[in-house]
Design a protein around this motif. Structure first.
Motif, short mmCIF file in Angstrom:
data_model
loop_
_atom_site.label_atom_id
_atom_site.label_comp_id
_atom_site.label_asym_id
_atom_site.label_seq_id
_atom_site.Cartn_x
_atom_site.Cartn_y
_atom_site.Cartn_z
N VAL A 1 0.87 -1.06 -0.16
CA VAL A 1 0.16 0.13 0.04
C VAL A 1 0.74 1.22 -0.02
CG1 VAL A 1 -1.90 1.46 1.38
CG2 VAL A 1 -2.11 -1.30 1.23
N LEU A 2 1.79 1.24 0.79
CA LEU A 2 2.84 2.53 1.04
C LEU A 2 3.67 2.60 -0.30
CD1 LEU A 2 4.02 1.71 4.76
CD2 LEU A 2 2.39 3.49 4.08
N ARG A 3 3.94 1.51 -0.90
CA ARG A 3 4.93 1.37 -2.01
C ARG A 3 3.97 1.97 -3.11
NH1 ARG A 3 9.53 -1.24 -3.22
NH2 ARG A 3 8.67 -2.35 -4.99
N VAL A 4 2.95 1.67 -3.39
CA VAL A 4 2.37 1.99 -4.59
C VAL A 4 1.72 3.66 -4.37
CG1 VAL A 4 0.00 1.96 -5.84
CG2 VAL A 4 1.08 -0.18 -5.22
N ALA A 5 1.37 3.96 -3.22
CA ALA A 5 1.47 5.57 -3.06
C ALA A 5 2.72 6.22 -3.42
CB ALA A 5 0.92 5.61 -1.57
N ARG A 6 3.90 5.53 -2.80
CA ARG A 6 5.12 6.15 -3.44
C ARG A 6 5.58 6.32 -4.75
NH1 ARG A 6 10.35 3.89 -3.66
NH2 ARG A 6 9.78 1.90 -2.50
N PHE A 7 5.16 5.01 -5.46
CA PHE A 7 5.35 5.12 -6.97
C PHE A 7 4.46 6.17 -7.48
CE2 PHE A 7 7.40 0.74 -6.34
CZ PHE A 7 8.80 1.19 -6.81
N ALA A 8 3.44 6.30 -6.88
CA ALA A 8 2.24 7.25 -7.51
C ALA A 8 2.94 8.64 -7.50
CB ALA A 8 0.81 7.24 -6.82
N ALA A 9 3.58 8.86 -6.12
CA ALA A 9 4.27 10.28 -6.09
C ALA A 9 5.37 10.37 -6.98
CB ALA A 9 4.73 10.23 -4.63
N ARG A 10 6.11 9.29 -7.25
CA ARG A 10 7.41 9.36 -8.10
C ARG A 10 7.08 9.56 -9.48
NH1 ARG A 10 12.25 4.69 -8.70
NH2 ARG A 10 13.84 6.17 -9.35
N TYR A 11 6.12 9.11 -9.89
CA TYR A 11 5.78 9.19 -11.60
C TYR A 11 4.60 9.93 -11.77
CZ TYR A 11 9.35 5.23 -11.61
OH TYR A 11 10.36 4.49 -11.45
N HIS A 12 4.24 10.90 -10.80
CA HIS A 12 3.00 11.73 -10.90
C HIS A 12 3.43 12.74 -12.07
CE1 HIS A 12 -0.32 14.17 -10.08
NE2 HIS A 12 0.49 15.24 -10.21
N HIS A 13 4.58 13.28 -12.14
CA HIS A 13 4.86 14.31 -13.36
C HIS A 13 4.74 13.51 -14.75
CE1 HIS A 13 8.73 12.33 -12.43
NE2 HIS A 13 9.26 12.99 -13.57
N LEU A 14 4.89 12.35 -14.52
CA LEU A 14 4.86 11.60 -16.01
C LEU A 14 3.47 11.26 -16.43
CD1 LEU A 14 8.15 9.31 -15.63
CD2 LEU A 14 7.77 11.62 -16.71
N GLY A 15 2.51 11.43 -15.19
CA GLY A 15 1.30 11.25 -15.84
C GLY A 15 0.62 9.78 -15.37
N PHE A 16 1.57 9.26 -14.29
CA PHE A 16 1.13 7.80 -13.90
C PHE A 16 -0.01 7.83 -12.89
CE2 PHE A 16 5.04 6.29 -15.83
CZ PHE A 16 4.73 5.10 -16.06
N THR A 17 -0.97 6.90 -12.92
CA THR A 17 -2.03 6.81 -12.05
C THR A 17 -2.30 5.43 -11.38
OG1 THR A 17 -3.44 6.60 -13.77
CG2 THR A 17 -3.40 8.78 -13.22
N ILE A 18 -2.95 5.18 -10.48
CA ILE A 18 -3.18 3.79 -9.71
C ILE A 18 -4.28 3.19 -10.58
CG2 ILE A 18 -3.41 2.58 -7.85
CD1 ILE A 18 -2.28 4.76 -6.17
N ALA A 19 -4.06 2.04 -11.12
CA ALA A 19 -5.25 1.33 -11.61
C ALA A 19 -6.33 1.06 -10.79
CB ALA A 19 -4.83 -0.17 -12.16
N GLU A 20 -7.69 1.14 -10.96
CA GLU A 20 -8.65 1.26 -10.15
C GLU A 20 -8.85 -0.21 -9.47
OE1 GLU A 20 -11.29 2.48 -7.77
OE2 GLU A 20 -10.78 4.01 -9.27
N GLU A 21 -8.41 -1.20 -10.27
CA GLU A 21 -8.60 -2.45 -9.68
C GLU A 21 -7.74 -2.76 -8.49
OE1 GLU A 21 -6.74 -3.19 -13.76
OE2 GLU A 21 -8.25 -1.81 -12.71
#
Length: 406
Positions: free
Chosen positions: A135-155
Motif C-alpha cells: 500500500v505504501l509502495r504503490v502510493a510512493r510510486f504514484a508520487a514518484r511518477y506523477h509528473h509523468l502522468g502515472f495513475t493507480i489502476a482502479e482495480e
C-alpha cells in the motif's frame, strides 16, 4: 545458472528515468554454488549475495507463501527449479515484474511494458493483498511518477481498500512505515503519496492526525482553498519546490495538526491550534518512528509558524524569543529549514503560490545582525556565566530594535 537484471533498473531503463542501483536474480543455482564463485551471502530470510567485484545484490529465484499477518509473515522457497516467471510473480506491480537477460532482451510475463506505456500502476496478482507494505509502495510510486502522468489502476486501488478494511494495514511496523514515507517525501510530488493513501483509506490508519484535517474549513479570506487537509497537501507541494530536505517536507505536512481538533462551533477559526498540534505531533512521530531531527523541526514550525508570518510586526523581544526558541544561533541550518516551511505555508494556498514572503528575509537579517555581535567585547567588560548571557541578549535586543527602526 542464468542471471537476469530485475526490478527498478529495468523499469526505469525502459521509462528513460534515471537509476543508480541494479538488482539481479539468479535462476538454476544453489547457495553453495554462489559462494564457490566468490559471492558473499548477506540475506537473512532468503539467499541474497553480494557480487565479489561490483558488490551488487544477487538473489536466488524464489517463491513465497503467506503464513501470518504483516509484511514479515511469509515463508520463502528457493531451489534451482524455481523459474524466473515464478520469481517475478511475487512482485507488487507489473512495471516492477520485468527482467532482462544478459543480452538485454526483455522478459515481461505480466504486461509491465504495456502498463509503462499506458502510465498505469497495476498489481501483478491477487497475492498483492498479502503484504501491507505494498500500500505504501504503490502510493510512493504514484508520487514518484506523477509528473509523468502515472495513475493507480482502479482495480489496484480496490485491493488497497480491501487491505485497509481487512486490517492487514494495521500490521505495518513503525520502522517500515517511516522507511517508505521518507522515500516518498523525497519525490518530486510527495503530496501525491498522502493523497493516494487517503484515496484507499490507509491515511486514517497510518496518519490519522493528518486525515482528520480533511473537511475542516478555514477562513476563506486567508485560505481560498478552505479545506485544511487540502491546504497541508499544498504546503507540502510548495515545500518540495523550495527544499529537497526531508525534515522540511515532513514539517510542512504536519504543521497544522491542531486544526483537526478545533470544535466545530469555532470553525472556521482555529485559535490556539499551534499548541494543540504539539501532543498530536509527538504521537504521530512515535507511531511512525520519525527521526528526532524531523520531529524537532516539525515542533518548531508547528509552534512558531504564525510568529514567522507576523515577523514584520513583532516586538524585538518577541523576535529574540523566536530566534532562541529556534536555536538559530547554534543551529542556523535548522532555522533556515523553519523559514522555508513557513514560506511554504504562506504559498500553499489557492492562487497565492507565487506570493512574496519578505518575512523570511527579515528574519534572516535579524539573525545576521545578532550573529555580528563580537562576544569578546562583552567578555572584556567582565561579564561571565549568567551575566554574560544577559548582556549578550541586551546587545541582541539593541540590534533588533535598530533593525525595527530601519
Amino acid at each position: 545458472m542464468n542471471i537476469y537484471l530485475v526490478g527498478g533498473a529495468v523499469r526505469d531503463k525502459h521509462l528513460g528515468y534515471p537509476y543508480s542501483e541494479r538488482d539481479w536474480v539468479v535462476v538454476g543455482a544453489r547457495p553453495e554454488e554462489m559462494e564457490a564463485q566468490g559471492f558473499t551471502p548477506v540475506g537473512k530470510d532468503f539467499p541474497v549475495f553480494l557480487h565479489p567485484k561490483t558488490r551488487e545484490e544477487y538473489a536466488l529465484a524464489r517463491t513465497e507463501r503467506k503464513t501470518a499477518p504483516g509484511y514479515t509473515g511469509f515463508q520463502f522457497h528457493t531451489a534451482p527449479d524455481v523459474s524466473l516467471e515464478d520469481d517475478l510473480a511475487r512482485r507488487d506491480l507489473t512495471i516492477n515484474a520485468m527482467a532482462e537477460d544478459r543480452n538485454g532482451n526483455l522478459v515481461d510475463p505480466y504486461g509491465g511494458a504495456k502498463d509503462l506505456a499506458s502510465k498505469t500502476l497495476r498489481h501483478v496478482s491477487p497475492a498483492f493483498i498479502e503484504d501491507p507494505v505494498r500500500v505504501l509502495r504503490v502510493a510512493r510510486f504514484a508520487a514518484r511518477y506523477h509528473h509523468l502522468g502515472f495513475t493507480i489502476a482502479e482495480e489496484t486501488l480496490t485491493l488497497m481498500r480491501q487491505m485497509v478494511d481487512s486490517g492487514e494495514v494495521d500490521h505495518l511496523v513503525p520502522e517500515r512505515v517511516w522507511k517508505e514515507m521518507e522515500k516518498a517525501l523525497g519525490e518530486r510530488h510527495p503530496e501525491v503519496f498522502v493523497q493516494s493513501l487517503r484515496d484507499c483509506g490507509a491515511l486514517a490508519k497510518i496518519l490519522p492526525e493528518v486525515d482528520a484535517l480533511f473537511g475542516v474549513p478555514q477562513p476563506e479570506q486567508h485560505h481560498p482553498e478552505i479545506d485544511t487537509g487540502l491546504h497541508c497537501l499544498m504546503v507540502l507541494q510548495q515545500a518540495a519546490v523550495l527544499s529537497a530536505a526531508i525534515p522540511v517536507r515532513f514539517a510542512a505536512l504536519v504543521h497544522d495538526l491542531g486544526k483537526g481538533t478545533t470544535p466545530e462551533e469555532e470553525w472556521p477559526r482555529h485559535i490556539g491550534h499551534e499548541q494543540r498540534t504539539l501532543p498530536l505531533l509527538d504521537t504521530l512521530c512515535e507511531r511512525i518512528a520519525a527521526p528526532k531531527e524531523h520531529k524537532r523541526l516539525a515542533r518548531l514550525v508547528a509552534e512558531y509558524h504564525t510568529h514567522c508570518h507576523r515577523a514584520l510586526e513583532l516586538k524585538p523581544t518577541t523576535l529574540l524569543k523566536v530566534l532562541k526558541a529556534a536555536d538559530a544561533f547554534r543551529k542556523p541550518q535548522q532555522f533556515e529549514g523553519f523559514l522555508l516551511c513557513c514560506e511554504a505555508d504562506a504559498r500553499g494556498r489557492t492562487g497565492l503560490e507565487q506570493r512574496d514572503y519578505p518575512q523570511a528575509d527579515y528574519l534572516r537579517t535579524a539573525l545576521r545582525e545578532c550573529q555580528s555581535i563580537d562576544n569578546r567585547e562583552i567578555a572584556a567588560q567582565g561579564f561571565t556565566g549568567q551575566a554574560f548571557g544577559e548582556a549578550l541578549d541586551r546587545e541582541r535586543l539593541a540590534r533588533l530594535q535598530a533593525l525595527k527602526r530601519a
